[in-house]
Write a protein that holds these residues in place. Structure first.
Motif: not given
Length: 163
Positions: A1-4, A88-92, A122-125
């Motif tokens: 299942m895809k989370e996001k 953009l790349f400082e934090r989620a 910042f995402g998940k696999d």
């Protein structure tokens, strides 16, 4: 299942199409998504117009070929943050809508890569990434239908390209 689901949309000098696209996205029956709009160094106030729309301060009528999808408009404000590419790349980020001003216009693919780099950092696999053209209007169940189609496929890994 895809989370996001991360949805990357590139804008260049065309805030009206982008607003129409965003209006269709925020009406989804699937709510675990984040939209990353990369403004490809538009001239003028295009990113400001998109920000005004997301804040509920946009008063132009949306000219659309899909009034049954676009209208009625969703109540605003939408959770939004507006920043420059380097920030953009400082934090989620938790906001539903991320508006990013690219340092320079290096083309459509490079603008998409900015959004992809954010998701990579910042995402998940198990997350899904959708690269969506800004002149696209999607139906209310588009994300759910894509997720259902992907989840019905049997793969030995999580890497899926679906188009």
């Amino acid at each position: 299942m895809k989370e996001k689901v991360y949805i990357v949309v590139v804008n260049f000098n065309n805030y009206k199409d982008t607003i129409e696209c965003l209006e269709s996205i925020i009406k989804q029956d699937f709510n675990n998504y984040q939209i990353i709009v990369i403004d490809n160094s538009s001239t003028g106030s295009h990113l400001d117009q998109i920000h005004e729309w997301s804040s509920g301060n946009y008063h132009e009528e949306i000219d659309t070929l899909f009034p049954d999808i676009i209208y009625p408009l969703v109540n605003k404000p939408v959770e939004v943050i507006k920043l420059n590419e380097q920030d953009l790349f400082e934090r989620a980020l938790e906001e539903k809508l991320i508006l990013v001003k690219a340092k320079q216009n290096k083309g459509f693919a490079a603008a998409n890569n900015i959004g992809l780099q954010y998701v990579k950092n910042f995402g998940k696999d198990s997350d899904l990434i959708w690269l969506l053209n800004n002149d696209t209007v999607i139906s209310k169940s588009s994300i759910s239908e894509i997720i259902n189609a992907i989840n019905s496929l049997e793969y030995s890994n999580n890497n899926v390209i679906y188009g």
